[in-house]
Design an enzyme around this catalytic site. Structure first.
Site, PDB file in Angstrom:
ATOM      1  N   HIS A  57      -4.337  78.085  32.250  1.00 17.08           N
ATOM      2  CA  HIS A  57      -5.719  77.994  31.832  1.00 17.08           C
ATOM      3  C   HIS A  57      -6.384  76.605  32.485  1.00 17.08           C
ATOM      4  CE1 HIS A  57      -9.727  77.814  30.493  1.00 17.08           C
ATOM      5  NE2 HIS A  57      -9.488  76.715  29.912  1.00 17.08           N
TER       6      HIS A  57
ATOM      7  N   TYR B 205      -9.585  74.319  35.571  1.00 23.37           N
ATOM      8  CA  TYR B 205     -10.501  73.171  35.739  1.00 23.37           C
ATOM      9  C   TYR B 205      -9.889  72.323  36.742  1.00 23.37           C
ATOM     10  CZ  TYR B 205     -12.458  75.620  31.713  1.00 23.37           C
ATOM     11  OH  TYR B 205     -12.941  76.459  30.797  1.00 23.37           O
TER      12      TYR B 205
ATOM     13  N   HIS C  68     -14.788  88.286  37.084  1.00 22.75           N
ATOM     14  CA  HIS C  68     -15.132  87.004  36.358  1.00 22.75           C
ATOM     15  C   HIS C  68     -14.731  85.710  37.170  1.00 22.75           C
ATOM     16  CE1 HIS C  68     -14.689  83.406  33.747  1.00 22.75           C
ATOM     17  NE2 HIS C  68     -13.142  83.300  33.523  1.00 22.75           N
ATOM     18  N   PHE C  69     -13.347  85.803  37.758  1.00 21.48           N
ATOM     19  CA  PHE C  69     -12.839  84.806  38.457  1.00 21.48           C
ATOM     20  C   PHE C  69     -13.318  84.699  39.949  1.00 21.48           C
ATOM     21  CE2 PHE C  69      -8.588  86.904  38.433  1.00 21.48           C
ATOM     22  CZ  PHE C  69      -8.352  87.279  39.682  1.00 21.48           C
ATOM     23  N   HIS C  70     -13.880  85.552  40.326  1.00 23.05           N
ATOM     24  CA  HIS C  70     -14.450  85.570  41.754  1.00 23.05           C
ATOM     25  C   HIS C  70     -15.963  85.082  41.730  1.00 23.05           C
ATOM     26  CE1 HIS C  70     -11.267  88.023  43.163  1.00 23.05           C
ATOM     27  NE2 HIS C  70     -11.308  87.719  44.252  1.00 23.05           N
TER      28      HIS C  70
ATOM     29  N   ARG D 133      -7.247  96.341  36.351  1.00 22.83           N
ATOM     30  CA  ARG D 133      -6.951  95.427  37.252  1.00 22.83           C
ATOM     31  C   ARG D 133      -5.734  95.634  38.124  1.00 22.83           C
ATOM     32  NH1 ARG D 133      -5.757  89.426  34.800  1.00 22.83           N
ATOM     33  NH2 ARG D 133      -5.636  88.759  37.041  1.00 22.83           N
ATOM     34  N   ARG D 134      -5.311  95.105  39.036  1.00 27.75           N
ATOM     35  CA  ARG D 134      -3.854  95.059  39.899  1.00 27.75           C
ATOM     36  C   ARG D 134      -3.371  96.538  39.825  1.00 27.75           C
ATOM     37  NH1 ARG D 134      -1.277  89.553  36.493  1.00 27.75           N
ATOM     38  NH2 ARG D 134      -1.894  88.671  38.036  1.00 27.75           N
TER      39      ARG D 134
HETATM   40 FE1  HAS Z   1     -11.847  82.009  32.920  1.00 33.67          FE
HETATM   41  C1  HAS Z   1      -9.566  84.513  32.872  1.00 33.67           C
HETATM   42  C2  HAS Z   1     -12.265  82.028  29.593  1.00 33.67           C
HETATM   43  C3  HAS Z   1     -14.396  79.335  33.129  1.00 33.67           C
HETATM   44  C4  HAS Z   1     -10.817  81.568  36.240  1.00 33.67           C
HETATM   45  N1  HAS Z   1     -10.749  82.610  34.249  1.00 33.67           N
HETATM   46  C5  HAS Z   1      -9.664  83.575  33.982  1.00 33.67           C
HETATM   47  C6  HAS Z   1      -8.794  84.259  35.380  1.00 33.67           C
HETATM   48  C7  HAS Z   1      -9.249  83.175  36.095  1.00 33.67           C
HETATM   49  C8  HAS Z   1     -10.365  82.329  35.737  1.00 33.67           C
HETATM   50  C9  HAS Z   1      -8.517  83.219  37.313  1.00 33.67           C
HETATM   51  O1  HAS Z   1     -10.734  83.103  27.178  1.00 33.67           O
HETATM   52  C10 HAS Z   1      -7.724  85.134  35.483  1.00 33.67           C
HETATM   53  C11 HAS Z   1      -6.413  84.902  35.076  1.00 33.67           C
HETATM   54  C12 HAS Z   1      -5.582  85.981  35.372  1.00 33.67           C
HETATM   55  O2  HAS Z   1      -5.272  86.342  36.561  1.00 33.67           O
HETATM   56  O3  HAS Z   1      -5.168  86.596  34.230  1.00 33.67           O
HETATM   57  N2  HAS Z   1     -12.930  80.910  31.609  1.00 33.67           N
HETATM   58  C13 HAS Z   1     -13.096  80.971  30.341  1.00 33.67           C
HETATM   59  C14 HAS Z   1     -14.222  80.306  29.862  1.00 33.67           C
HETATM   60  C15 HAS Z   1     -14.939  79.524  30.797  1.00 33.67           C
HETATM   61  C16 HAS Z   1     -14.023  79.860  31.958  1.00 33.67           C
HETATM   62  C17 HAS Z   1     -14.443  80.173  28.563  1.00 33.67           C
HETATM   63  N3  HAS Z   1     -12.481  80.597  34.442  1.00 33.67           N
HETATM   64  C18 HAS Z   1     -13.491  79.682  34.390  1.00 33.67           C
HETATM   65  C19 HAS Z   1     -13.564  78.966  35.564  1.00 33.67           C
HETATM   66  C20 HAS Z   1     -12.832  79.398  36.440  1.00 33.67           C
HETATM   67  C21 HAS Z   1     -11.812  80.673  35.799  1.00 33.67           C
HETATM   68  C22 HAS Z   1     -14.364  77.638  36.014  1.00 33.67           C
HETATM   69  C23 HAS Z   1     -12.125  79.014  37.885  1.00 33.67           C
HETATM   70  C24 HAS Z   1     -12.640  78.092  38.445  1.00 33.67           C
HETATM   71  N4  HAS Z   1     -11.097  83.052  31.482  1.00 33.67           N
HETATM   72  C25 HAS Z   1     -11.361  82.981  30.255  1.00 33.67           C
HETATM   73  C26 HAS Z   1     -10.256  83.769  29.505  1.00 33.67           C
HETATM   74  C27 HAS Z   1      -9.616  84.445  30.266  1.00 33.67           C
HETATM   75  C28 HAS Z   1      -9.997  84.004  31.658  1.00 33.67           C
HETATM   76  C29 HAS Z   1     -10.535  83.691  27.877  1.00 33.67           C
HETATM   77  C30 HAS Z   1      -8.670  85.481  30.032  1.00 33.67           C
HETATM   78  C31 HAS Z   1      -9.207  86.722  30.034  1.00 33.67           C
HETATM   79  C32 HAS Z   1      -8.199  87.875  30.192  1.00 33.67           C
HETATM   80  O4  HAS Z   1      -8.198  88.897  29.257  1.00 33.67           O
HETATM   81  O5  HAS Z   1      -7.312  87.986  30.782  1.00 33.67           O
HETATM   82  C33 HAS Z   1     -15.724  78.467  30.455  1.00 33.67           C
HETATM   83  O6  HAS Z   1     -15.395  77.117  31.292  1.00 33.67           O
HETATM   84  C34 HAS Z   1     -16.937  78.808  31.275  1.00 33.67           C
HETATM   85  C35 HAS Z   1     -17.957  77.710  31.140  1.00 33.67           C
HETATM   86  C36 HAS Z   1     -19.547  78.054  31.941  1.00 33.67           C
HETATM   87  C37 HAS Z   1     -20.422  77.939  31.874  1.00 33.67           C
HETATM   88  C38 HAS Z   1     -21.663  77.947  32.897  1.00 33.67           C
HETATM   89  C39 HAS Z   1     -22.500  76.975  33.143  1.00 33.67           C
HETATM   90  C40 HAS Z   1     -23.297  77.043  34.348  1.00 33.67           C
HETATM   91  C41 HAS Z   1     -23.448  76.213  35.320  1.00 33.67           C
HETATM   92  C42 HAS Z   1     -24.312  76.462  36.338  1.00 33.67           C
HETATM   93  C43 HAS Z   1     -25.621  75.889  36.243  1.00 33.67           C
HETATM   94  C44 HAS Z   1     -26.837  76.353  37.334  1.00 33.67           C
HETATM   95  C45 HAS Z   1     -27.495  75.446  37.985  1.00 33.67           C
HETATM   96  C46 HAS Z   1     -28.576  75.905  38.967  1.00 33.67           C
HETATM   97  C47 HAS Z   1     -27.651  74.154  37.588  1.00 33.67           C
HETATM   98  C48 HAS Z   1     -21.024  78.117  30.565  1.00 33.67           C
HETATM   99  C49 HAS Z   1     -22.765  74.790  35.308  1.00 33.67           C
HETATM  100  C50 HAS Z   1     -29.754  75.858  38.727  1.00 33.67           C
HETATM  101  C51 HAS Z   1     -30.437  77.280  38.531  1.00 33.67           C
HETATM  102  C52 HAS Z   1     -31.587  77.544  37.823  1.00 33.67           C
HETATM  103  C53 HAS Z   1     -31.833  78.963  37.767  1.00 33.67           C
HETATM  104  C54 HAS Z   1     -32.307  76.575  37.193  1.00 33.67           C
HETATM  105 CU    CU Z   2      -8.182  80.304  30.763  1.00 31.52          CU
END
Ligand code: HAS
Ligand code: CU
Length: 567
Positions: A237, A241, A388-390, A451-452
Site C-alpha cells: 500500500h 504513495y 483504478h491504478f492506471h 483481472r489478470r
Molecule cells: Fe489505490 C488498489 C485505495 C490511491 C495504486 N491502488 C490499488 C492498486 C494500485 C493502486 C497499484 O482500499 C492495485 C494493487 C494490486 O495490484 O492489487 N488507493 C486507495 C485510496 C486512495 C488510493 C483510498 N492507489 C492510489 C494511488 C495509487 C494507487 C495514488 C498510485 C499512485 N487502492 C485502494 C484500495 C485498493 C487499491 C483499497 C485495493 C483494492 C482491491 O480490491 O484489491 C486515495 O489515496 C485516493 C485519494 C485521492 C483523491 C483524489 C484527489 C484529487 C486530486 C486532483 C485534483 C485536481 C485538480 C485539477 C487540482 C481523493 C488531488 C483542477 C481541476 C478542476 C476541474 C478544477
Molecule cells: Cu492500498
C-alpha cells in the site's frame, strides 16, 4: 568577522562547483534514462494486455520472446511499477533538494544506489525473461519464481532506501549552517517521502530476506502464503504513495510557477505530506479484505484509516486548484472558469501535469470505493482495480514525470526540447488513452470481468459466452490501450530526439521552483511538522499498533505450503 562566518558556513555547506554540478546532472540523467527505458519495454507489453481483453490473442506471434500473457504481465508490472519508479524517483529526490539547498549531495552514495539498482534490475530481468518467474508483480506465494528474480528485487528495494541518507545528510548540513530555520519545502517533501518509504520497505524487505529468498534458494522448502502476502501489503500500500508523493513534489513546488502563479500555501503542503506519511503505513491490509486469517475488527479499523488517507489528497485538490486558478487569473483569465482556459495549455509540461490531476480525480474516487470494505467486495480482483491504478500511478506518477521530463531533459543535457508540438500530442494521447481504458475497465470490472486473466486464449465462442455481454467495454479497453501506446511512441520520439538533439544555450532552463502566497514563516503548522525523527517514531508506533494484532495469529498458527510453478 562576517567573512570568517561565511567561510565557515560555506565549509559546512560544501557548495558545488560548476564541474560538480555537471556531475550531478549526469547522475540524474542516468537514473531517468534507465527508468524511462524500462518503462518503454513495460508499455510495449501493456498493449498486448489491452488487446487480450478485447479478445485478440497476440502471444502466439511473439514466441520465443514471450511465452504467455502471465510472463508479459509480470514484466509489465515489475518494469513499470518498480523499475521505472525506483530509478526516476531516486534520482529526482536526491537532485531537487540538492538544487534547492544549493548543496553538493554525496555523489559516491548516489552512484552506488544507481549501480546496485541496476544490478538488481538485471538479475530480476533475467528471472523474468527466462520465464522462470511469472509470478506477477505481487509475487504471491506459493507461486514460486527463481532466486534471480527474488534476489534482484531485494537489491532494487535495498537500493531505493539509500537516497534517504543522501537527503538527510544534506538537510543536516543545511540546518547546521541555518540554525533554527525550517527545512525548505522541496527538501521537506523529499525527506518525508523517503522516510515513509524506509518504514514501508520493512514489510517487503522482511518478506524477501526471511521468506522468498531462502525458499527460492532451496534453504527452506515451504512458505507461509498468508504471512508473505501480509508482509507484501505492508509495503504494497504505501508504495503507491511512494509513487504519488514525488509527483506531488512537482505539483506543489514547481507546477504553480510553470502555470504562471504561486503556491497558495507552503504550510498546507507540509501538512499534506505529513498526513500522507502517517496514514500510508498502517493500512496495507485493505488489499486483503477478502483474505481469511485477518480479523473483521482489524478490517473495520483499516477501512476507517484508509478513508483518512484520502484527506491529504483532498487538501491537495483544493490547494492546487486554487494555485492554478491564481496562475490562470494572472494570465488574464476572467469569469468563473476563464482561468482554466487561460492556463498555458500549449506548454506540454504544464498540460501533462494538469491532465494528470484531472484523471486523478477519477482514480482517487475509485480508490475511495476500494477503501470501503463492502464495496470492495464487488470490485476486488476485477478489471476495476487495474483501471483504478492506471488512473493513479499511470497519471500522477507517469504522466507527471513525462511532463517534468520536457523541461528536465533540456535542463540536464543543455539540448533543446525536440518538437514541443509532438510533446503536446503525446501528452493528450496518453491522457485520452488512459481515460478511455480507465472508463471501460471500471465498467467491465463492475460486470465481474476478472483481472489478470488470459481471456483471449479461450476458444472464441467460450470468450463470447463468458464476456459477450461486456464485449463493448472490453473492446474500448483495447482501444484505450492502443491510443495510449501511440502517445507513448510520440513521447519516446521527443525523449530521444531531445537526448540526441541540438545543443542550445537557452535550453539550460532553471528549475521552476515556485514562490508562495502564504509562506511557512511564523506558521505553527510548519513548526509542528518539522521534527521528522519524532514523526517517524510516531508513525512506526501507530503502524505496529495496527499490525501486531494482524500478525499475531499468523505467527502462532503458521502455514507450511510447498511451492507451485503453474506455467
Ligand atoms: Fe489505490 C488498489 C485505495 C490511491 C495504486 N491502488 C490499488 C492498486 C494500485 C493502486 C497499484 O482500499 C492495485 C494493487 C494490486 O495490484 O492489487 N488507493 C486507495 C485510496 C486512495 C488510493 C483510498 N492507489 C492510489 C494511488 C495509487 C494507487 C495514488 C498510485 C499512485 N487502492 C485502494 C484500495 C485498493 C487499491 C483499497 C485495493 C483494492 C482491491 O480490491 O484489491 C486515495 O489515496 C485516493 C485519494 C485521492 C483523491 C483524489 C484527489 C484529487 C486530486 C486532483 C485534483 C485536481 C485538480 C485539477 C487540482 C481523493 C488531488 C483542477 C481541476 C478542476 C476541474 C478544477
Ligand atoms: Cu492500498
Amino acid at each position: 568577522m562576517s567573512a570568517a562566518l561565511s567561510n565557515n558556513a560555506s565549509r559546512i555547506l560544501a557548495v558545488p562547483t560548476a564541474g560538480e554540478l555537471a556531475g550531478e546532472k549526469k547522475m540524474l540523467l542516468a537514473f531517468w534514462v534507465t527508468g524511462f527505458l524500462a518503462l518503454a519495454v513495460g508499455i510495449s507489453i501493456g498493449v498486448l494486455q489491452s488487446t487480450n481483453y478485447a479478445g485478440i490473442n497476440l502471444y502466439p506471434y511473439l514466441q520465443p520472446f514471450l511465452k504467455s500473457y502471465y510472463q508479459g504481465l509480470t514484466m509489465h508490472g515489475v518494469l513499470n511499477a518498480y523499475v521505472f519508479t525506483f530509478f526516476t524517483i531516486s534520482g529526482w529526490l536526491m537532485y531537487l533538494p540538492a538544487r534547492e539547498l544549493k548543496l553538493k549531495p554525496n555523489m559516491g552514495l548516489a552512484w552506488f544506489t544507481y549501480a546496485l539498482m541496476l544490478l538488481g534490475t538485471l538479475m530480476a530481468a533475467y528471472g523474468m525473461f527466462d520465464n522462470s518467474s511469472s509470478v506477477l508483480y505481487t509475487m504471491y506465494a506459493p507461486l514460486k519464481g527463481s532466486a534471480w528474480f527474488y534476489l534482484g528485487i531485494t537489491l532494487v528495494v535495498v537500493a531505493s532506501i539509500l537516497p534517504l541518507f543522501v537527503v538527510l545528510e544534506m538537510r543536516a548540513r543545511w540546518k547546521k549552517a541555518n540554525p533554527g530555520q525550517l527545512t525548505p519545502l522541496v527538501t521537506y517533501m523529499s525527506a518525508t517521502t523517503l522516510l515513509m518509504w524506509l518504514l514501508a520497505a520493512l514489510g517487503a524487505g522482511t518478506e524477501a530476506v526471511f521468506l522468498l529468498d531462502p525458499w527460492s534458494l532451496g534453504i527452506v522448502h515451504t512458505i507461509d502464503p498468508l504471512l508473505a502476502r501480509t508482509l507484501f501489503w505492508w509495503t504494497g500500500h504505501p508504495i503507491v504513495y511512494y509513487w504519488l508523493m514525488p509527483g506531488y513534489v512537482s505539483i506543489y513546488a514547481l507546477l504553480p510557477r510553470q502555470a504562471g502563479g504561486k503556491l497558495i500555501s507552503d504550510p498546507l503542503a507540509r501538512l499534506a505530506f505529513l498526513l500522507l506519511f502517517v496514514f500510508s503505513l498502517p493500512v496495507g491490509t485493505h488489499h486483503q479484505y477478502t483474505d481469511p486469517g485477518i480479523s473483521p475488527v482489524m478490517k473495520g479499523i483499516v477501512t476507517a484509516l484508509t478513508l483518512s488517507v484520502a484527506i491529504p489528497s483532498l487538501i491537495t485538490a483544493f490547494t492546487i486548484a486554487l494555485s492554478l486558478e491564481y496562475g490562470g487569473r494572472r494570465r488574464g483569465g476572467k469569469g468563473l472558469m476563464g482561468w482554466w482556459t487561460a492556463l498555458p495549455w500549449k506548454d506540454a509540461s504544464v498540460a501533462a501535469q494538469v491532465l494528470a490531476l484531472v484523471s486523478f480525480i477519477f482514480g482517487g474516487a475509485g480508490g475511495i470505493v476500494n477503501a470501503s470494505w463492502q464495496l470492495d467486495n464487488v470490485v476486488h480482483n476485477t478489471l476495476w482495480i487495474p483501471a483504478h491504478f492506471h488512473l493513479t500511478v499511470g497519471t500522477m506518477t507517469t504522466l507527471v514525470f513525462m511532463g517534468v521530463s520536457f523541461w528536465l531533459l533540456p535542463h540536464l543535457t543543455g539540448r533543446r526540447l525536440y518538437s514541443p508540438k509532438l510533446a503536446l500530442w503525446s501528452v493528450w494521447l496518453w491522457f485520452l488513452g488512459l481515460m478511455t481504458w480507465g472508463f471501460a475497465g471500471h465498467w467491465a470490472g463492475m460486470d465481474g470481468v476478472p483481472r489478470r486473466a488470459w481471456v483471449s486464449a479461450l476458444p472464441h465462442d467460450q470468450y463470447l459466452q463468458l464476456y459477450g455481454a461486456v464485449h463493448p467495454a472490453l473492446i474500448i479497453v483495447g482501444i484505450g490501450g492502443v491510443i495510449a501506446a501511440v502517445g507513448a511512441v510520440l513521447y519516446y520520439i521527443v525523449f530521444f530526439g531531445t537526448l540526441f538533439g541540438q545543443k542550445d544555450a537557452k535550453a539550460m532552463v532553471e528549475i521552476p521552483f515556485t514562490q508562495y502566497i502564504t509562506s511557512s514563516e511564523g506558521s505553527v503548522m510548519a513548526r509542528i511538522a518539522e521534527p521528522l525523527g519524532l514523526w517517524t517514531l510516531i508513525t512506526f508506533v501507530i503502524t505496529l499498533a495496527v499490525y501486531i494484532p494482524v500478525f499475531w495469529p499468523m505467527l502462532t498458527h503458521p502455514i507450511h505450503a510447498p511451492g507451485f510453478v503453474l506455467w
